[in-house]
Motif scaffolding. Structure first.
Motif, PDB file in Angstrom:
ATOM      1  N   UNK A 236       0.840  -1.211   0.000  1.00 23.21           N
ATOM      2  CA  UNK A 236       0.000   0.000   0.000  1.00 23.21           C
ATOM      3  C   UNK A 236       0.870   1.254   0.000  1.00 23.21           C
ATOM      4  N   UNK A 237       0.687   2.085  -1.005  1.00 22.97           N
ATOM      5  CA  UNK A 237       1.524   3.263  -1.168  1.00 22.97           C
ATOM      6  C   UNK A 237       1.212   4.291  -0.085  1.00 22.97           C
ATOM      7  N   UNK A 238       2.261   4.867   0.497  1.00 24.39           N
ATOM      8  CA  UNK A 238       2.095   5.850   1.562  1.00 24.39           C
ATOM      9  C   UNK A 238       2.382   7.270   1.075  1.00 24.39           C
ATOM     10  N   UNK A 239       2.225   7.503  -0.213  1.00 26.75           N
ATOM     11  CA  UNK A 239       2.348   8.886  -0.684  1.00 26.75           C
ATOM     12  C   UNK A 239       1.100   9.648  -0.258  1.00 26.75           C
ATOM     13  N   UNK A 240       1.161  10.959  -0.310  1.00 24.88           N
ATOM     14  CA  UNK A 240       0.082  11.770   0.242  1.00 24.88           C
ATOM     15  C   UNK A 240      -1.200  11.761  -0.581  1.00 24.88           C
ATOM     16  N   UNK A 241      -1.171  11.237  -1.809  1.00 27.41           N
ATOM     17  CA  UNK A 241      -2.400  11.126  -2.570  1.00 27.41           C
ATOM     18  C   UNK A 241      -2.997   9.724  -2.519  1.00 27.41           C
ATOM     19  N   UNK A 242      -2.154   8.710  -2.381  1.00 26.81           N
ATOM     20  CA  UNK A 242      -2.683   7.357  -2.208  1.00 26.81           C
ATOM     21  C   UNK A 242      -3.215   7.159  -0.790  1.00 26.81           C
ATOM     22  N   UNK A 243      -2.589   7.810   0.180  1.00 28.51           N
ATOM     23  CA  UNK A 243      -3.032   7.752   1.573  1.00 28.51           C
ATOM     24  C   UNK A 243      -3.216   9.192   2.054  1.00 28.51           C
ATOM     25  N   UNK A 244      -4.431   9.687   1.948  1.00 30.74           N
ATOM     26  CA  UNK A 244      -4.673  11.111   2.165  1.00 30.74           C
ATOM     27  C   UNK A 244      -4.643  11.528   3.626  1.00 30.74           C
TER      28      UNK A 244
END
Length: 273
Positions: A236-244
């Motif tokens: 699960x991606x923890x970038x700010x758009x994949x995980x808001x």
């Protein structure tokens, strides 16, 4: 240079950041540069030879230099040898700031590079995970042009001194890390310069991965990258758009949500705000 630095007062040190003198590496005293290029020493000499990923910016800025100087002074105040702690000092000072940190963490996550480097928790990039990272720049030390931070205003490969840093310092650093370490070049002009250093080091330039620079001036490019490209992270991606939930307080990325969700398919982003 370390001893010269330690002999400077805080006031003198701030003066060095505005106009390098005692810590100036280039040009030599009494010599002028046609482009008014100045290179300032800061303790960024450490090379992590066990790195799983190399992150290459343009040059350390004044804030990064201040952080490194502060870390050295703190080490001395504790009775520690700063020369023996350059790894921690460099990690504490590299690519730091309220904007650059969340941007860098997001692009490394979204590009799958953090996962590929075995970085388990991107939030520990500068602490527990720092042993997996080599932070560096095309020009290793803080560099200025006409009194402003150098940001590729001129082609560094066309300037003899800057080219020397690329072909010696940077090339040597790239040659020192494991052959399977990812090499990330940040910014629009950075990848060409880093590939040149790779060739000088006998490294296949295809190892160089281009990513947008995480600085505040390039935030739009970072958001385009996160919204218009599918994540390469298998976990699960923890970038700010994949995980808001990871969008920094006060940042409005709502105009990127639709494009991101179309790119990734409905339901990709978690906990949308």
């Amino acid at each position: 240079m370390m001893n010269t630095f330690l002999a400077l007062s805080d006031h003198d040190l701030e003066g060095e950041l505005n106009k390098p003198n005692a810590l100036r590496l280039y040009p030599p005293r009494g010599v002028s540069d046609a482009y008014d290029i100045e290179i300032l020493w800061a303790p960024f000499d450490f090379v992590n030879r066990d790195a799983r990923i190399v992150i290459v910016g343009v040059t350390p800025g004044p804030n990064q230099a201040r952080r490194s100087y502060k870390a050295v002074r703190m080490a001395v105040a504790k009775g520690e040898d700063p020369q023996a702690d350059l790894e921690r000092i460099k990690a504490e000072a590299s690519f730091r700031g309220d904007v650059i940190e969340p941007n860098l963490k997001s692009i490394l996550e979204h590009g799958g590079l953090a996962e590929g480097a075995g970085i388990e928790d991107i939030d520990n990039l500068w602490t527990k995970e720092a042993s997996k990272v080599h932070f560096t720049s095309t020009i290793r030390y803080p560099t200025f042009i006409n009194g402003e931070l150098f940001n590729n205003q001129i082609d560094s490969l066309e300037h003899p001194e800057l080219r020397k840093y690329v072909e010696t310092c940077l090339a040597a650093e790239l040659a020192s890390v494991p052959a399977d370490a990812a090499i990330v070049a940040l910014g629009q002009k950075g990848p060409r310069i880093v590939r040149h250093a790779a060739k000088a080091a006998g490294i296949n330039p295809r190892r160089v991965v281009a990513l947008p620079h995480p600085s505040g001036s390039a935030t739009g490019a970072v958001r385009d990258f996160l919204s218009k490209n599918r994540t390469r992270s298998i976990r699960p991606c923890r970038c700010m758009l994949c995980d808001r939930t990871r969008i920094p307080k006060g940042w409005d990325l709502s105009n990127r949500f639709q494009m991101h969700d179309l790119t990734h398919g409905k339901g990709r982003a978690r906990d949308a705000r």
